[in-house]
Design a protein around this motif. Structure first.
Motif, PDB file in Angstrom:
ATOM      1  N   SER A 190       1.009  -1.313  -0.149  1.00 21.50           N
ATOM      2  CA  SER A 190       0.099  -0.129  -0.018  1.00 21.50           C
ATOM      3  C   SER A 190       0.887   1.177   0.189  1.00 21.50           C
ATOM      4  CB  SER A 190      -1.004   0.178   1.100  1.00 21.50           C
ATOM      5  OG  SER A 190      -0.254   0.009   2.514  1.00 21.50           O
ATOM      6  N   SER A 191       0.281   2.457  -0.356  1.00 21.82           N
ATOM      7  CA  SER A 191       0.941   3.652  -0.478  1.00 21.82           C
ATOM      8  C   SER A 191       0.282   4.735   0.572  1.00 21.82           C
ATOM      9  CB  SER A 191       1.177   4.139  -1.760  1.00 21.82           C
ATOM     10  OG  SER A 191       1.722   5.222  -1.957  1.00 21.82           O
ATOM     11  N   ARG A 192       1.036   5.368   1.431  1.00 16.19           N
ATOM     12  CA  ARG A 192       0.196   6.407   2.400  1.00 16.19           C
ATOM     13  C   ARG A 192       1.267   7.058   3.003  1.00 16.19           C
ATOM     14  NH1 ARG A 192       0.207   1.164   4.790  1.00 16.19           N
ATOM     15  NH2 ARG A 192       1.367   0.913   6.562  1.00 16.19           N
ATOM     16  N   PRO A 193       1.024   8.210   3.463  1.00 16.58           N
ATOM     17  CA  PRO A 193       1.867   9.112   4.203  1.00 16.58           C
ATOM     18  C   PRO A 193       2.372   8.330   5.602  1.00 16.58           C
ATOM     19  CG  PRO A 193      -0.314  10.288   4.203  1.00 16.58           C
ATOM     20  CD  PRO A 193      -0.455   8.918   3.317  1.00 16.58           C
ATOM     21  N   GLY A 194       3.313   8.885   6.107  1.00 11.84           N
ATOM     22  CA  GLY A 194       3.874   8.328   7.291  1.00 11.84           C
ATOM     23  C   GLY A 194       5.026   9.719   7.905  1.00 11.84           C
ATOM     24  N   GLY A 195       5.524   8.712   8.898  1.00 10.42           N
ATOM     25  CA  GLY A 195       6.989   9.794   9.508  1.00 10.42           C
ATOM     26  C   GLY A 195       6.213  10.641  10.009  1.00 10.42           C
ATOM     27  N   SER A 215       3.680  15.599  -2.291  1.00 13.36           N
ATOM     28  CA  SER A 215       3.555  16.950  -1.472  1.00 13.36           C
ATOM     29  C   SER A 215       2.141  17.401  -1.515  1.00 13.36           C
ATOM     30  CB  SER A 215       4.431  18.045  -1.929  1.00 13.36           C
ATOM     31  OG  SER A 215       5.948  17.539  -1.627  1.00 13.36           O
ATOM     32  N   PHE A 216       1.413  17.349  -2.694  1.00 14.68           N
ATOM     33  CA  PHE A 216       0.108  17.895  -2.805  1.00 14.68           C
ATOM     34  C   PHE A 216      -0.780  16.985  -2.288  1.00 14.68           C
ATOM     35  CE2 PHE A 216      -3.960  17.556  -4.795  1.00 14.68           C
ATOM     36  CZ  PHE A 216      -4.386  19.076  -5.149  1.00 14.68           C
ATOM     37  N   ALA A 217      -0.700  15.605  -2.157  1.00 16.93           N
ATOM     38  CA  ALA A 217      -1.477  14.808  -1.431  1.00 16.93           C
ATOM     39  C   ALA A 217      -1.446  15.026  -0.080  1.00 16.93           C
ATOM     40  CB  ALA A 217      -1.345  13.308  -1.917  1.00 16.93           C
ATOM     41  N   VAL A 218      -0.018  14.973   0.602  1.00 16.68           N
ATOM     42  CA  VAL A 218       0.082  15.017   2.022  1.00 16.68           C
ATOM     43  C   VAL A 218      -0.552  16.423   2.559  1.00 16.68           C
ATOM     44  CG1 VAL A 218       1.985  15.366   3.740  1.00 16.68           C
ATOM     45  CG2 VAL A 218       2.284  13.522   2.099  1.00 16.68           C
ATOM     46  N   ARG A 219      -0.266  17.626   1.661  1.00 16.59           N
ATOM     47  CA  ARG A 219      -0.776  18.788   2.010  1.00 16.59           C
ATOM     48  C   ARG A 219      -2.351  18.601   2.375  1.00 16.59           C
ATOM     49  NH1 ARG A 219       1.459  21.432  -1.564  1.00 16.59           N
ATOM     50  NH2 ARG A 219       3.299  22.172  -0.443  1.00 16.59           N
ATOM     51  N   GLN A 220      -2.784  18.104   1.329  1.00 15.20           N
ATOM     52  CA  GLN A 220      -4.411  17.944   1.464  1.00 15.20           C
ATOM     53  C   GLN A 220      -4.608  17.222   2.720  1.00 15.20           C
ATOM     54  OE1 GLN A 220      -6.200  15.981  -2.111  1.00 15.20           O
ATOM     55  NE2 GLN A 220      -7.719  17.485  -2.104  1.00 15.20           N
ATOM     56  N   GLN A 221      -4.206  16.198   2.953  1.00 16.91           N
ATOM     57  CA  GLN A 221      -4.487  15.175   4.097  1.00 16.91           C
ATOM     58  C   GLN A 221      -4.182  15.989   5.417  1.00 16.91           C
ATOM     59  OE1 GLN A 221      -3.615  10.899   3.295  1.00 16.91           O
ATOM     60  NE2 GLN A 221      -3.026  11.607   1.534  1.00 16.91           N
ATOM     61  N   LEU A 222      -3.078  16.617   5.379  1.00 18.02           N
ATOM     62  CA  LEU A 222      -2.855  17.474   6.650  1.00 18.02           C
ATOM     63  C   LEU A 222      -4.115  18.291   6.945  1.00 18.02           C
ATOM     64  CD1 LEU A 222       1.085  18.282   6.398  1.00 18.02           C
ATOM     65  CD2 LEU A 222       0.030  16.854   8.022  1.00 18.02           C
ATOM     66  N   VAL A 223      -4.389  18.956   5.777  1.00 18.58           N
ATOM     67  CA  VAL A 223      -5.660  19.997   6.120  1.00 18.58           C
ATOM     68  C   VAL A 223      -6.871  19.206   6.611  1.00 18.58           C
ATOM     69  CG1 VAL A 223      -7.154  21.698   4.944  1.00 18.58           C
ATOM     70  CG2 VAL A 223      -4.614  21.896   4.221  1.00 18.58           C
ATOM     71  N   GLU A 224      -7.111  18.157   5.994  1.00 16.43           N
ATOM     72  CA  GLU A 224      -8.203  17.394   6.364  1.00 16.43           C
ATOM     73  C   GLU A 224      -8.085  16.757   7.875  1.00 16.43           C
ATOM     74  OE1 GLU A 224      -8.304  14.337   3.496  1.00 16.43           O
ATOM     75  OE2 GLU A 224      -9.185  15.620   1.990  1.00 16.43           O
ATOM     76  N   ALA A 225      -7.084  16.663   8.209  1.00 14.30           N
ATOM     77  CA  ALA A 225      -6.393  16.131   9.644  1.00 14.30           C
ATOM     78  C   ALA A 225      -6.638  17.357  10.553  1.00 14.30           C
ATOM     79  CB  ALA A 225      -5.303  15.550   9.697  1.00 14.30           C
TER      80      ALA A 225
END
Length: 299
Positions: A19-24, A51-61
């Protein structure tokens, strides 16, 4: 990638799942935000798709992004997770290895803020210098938490010499602690992690299924913070979750011992299911603290 075993040199093994997902740092930030703490990311993000995906998911979190984007993309980690839950990682660097002292210095800090610096972001000479010097200059009303990280051997010794005297809390796994102790002793015979730290600073050593150990100040007795019994499904991101929960506890005004107990509860929830995501909610952490029972939060 989930594998049955680590192949010998020259060998190969088929992954059962991938699978592929942000981490760390993403996991650490989300774990703190899920506790209801105002949380912000100061690590550089780029213009690329990851970076685009992580930024979007950070905002959602609910995580605010403080730094301007750089041309390029963040690095990628390949994690091999064996059936017993143990993990090995290979990391490629991206724009997160290019922090700017100027951009960091422009961040407005308030009394009671908790700043977390991960040693995994200090593996290049440039990043080590920029981050450690910025952290060393933080005002006294900010709590600085430094996590040693599995990339401990790649951090220039000079970075430890700069950042540790300012650190209020140094957190590490037992393996990271032993590895760093050997590195520091080789650099300056007879020195220890404590040699570089202020006497009033604390150390937290994560001990896996035995919870964690806390030493509040130099020469103080070591306090054992008990773990919560949990099924081990996946160790990826458990340390990141522990750090995020501990930082959140400190930001909420709890003492370090209580924050470590909260972190043990969050880590037990994280390790009970595959992937570090979703991170535990405050309600789930408080339920473990009240009942001592860990349930798989994916169910």
């Amino acid at each position: 990638m989930h594998i049955a075993y680590v192949p010998e040199r020259g060998g190969s093994v088929h992954a059962d799942a991938a699978s592929s997902r942000p981490g760390g740092g993403f996991t650490t930030l989300c774990a703190a935000a899920a506790m209801g703490v105002p949380t912000a990311a100061a690590s550089p993000l780029g213009t690329g798709p990851n970076s685009f995906a992580v930024r979007q998911q950070l905002v959602e979190a609910g995580v605010e992004v403080l730094t301007p984007e750089l041309v390029g993309d963040i690095g990628v980690v390949i994690q091999l997770i064996v059936e017993d839950g143990s993990m090995r990682s290979v990391v490629t660097a991206g724009v997160e290895s290019e922090p700017s002292r100027g951009a960091l210095a422009s961040i407005e800090l308030r009394e009671g803020d908790v700043v977390h610096v991960a040693a995994s972001d200090m593996t290049s000479a440039h990043a080590a210098s920029e981050l450690s010097e910025w952290a060393a200059s933080l005002p006294p009303f900010v709590t600085l938490v430094v996590s040693v990280s599995p990339a401990v051997a790649q951090v220039p010794v000079e970075a430890w010499e700069v950042i540790f005297p300012r650190a209020d809390v140094v957190t590490m796994s037992s393996w990271e602690a032993a590895t760093l102790a050997g590195i520091l002793d080789a650099n300056r015979h007879g020195s220890t992690i404590r040699t570089y730290m202020r006497p009033d600073a604390a150390t937290v050593r994560r001990m896996g299924e035995r919870g964690c150990e806390l030493q509040k100040v130099a020469d103080a007795p070591v306090i054992s913070i008990p773990a919560f019994q949990s099924r081990i499904a996946d160790t990826a991101g458990v340390g990141d979750t522990h750090i995020g929960e501990m930082c959140a506890g400190l930001a909420m005004g709890y003492d370090l011992e209580t924050a470590c107990l909260m972190a043990n509860a969050g880590a037990a929830l994280a390790i009970s299911h595959e992937s570090a995501l979703p991170v535990p909610t405050r309600e789930q952490v408080e339920n473990v603290l009240e009942t001592g029972v860990v349930t798989n939060i994916l169910r």
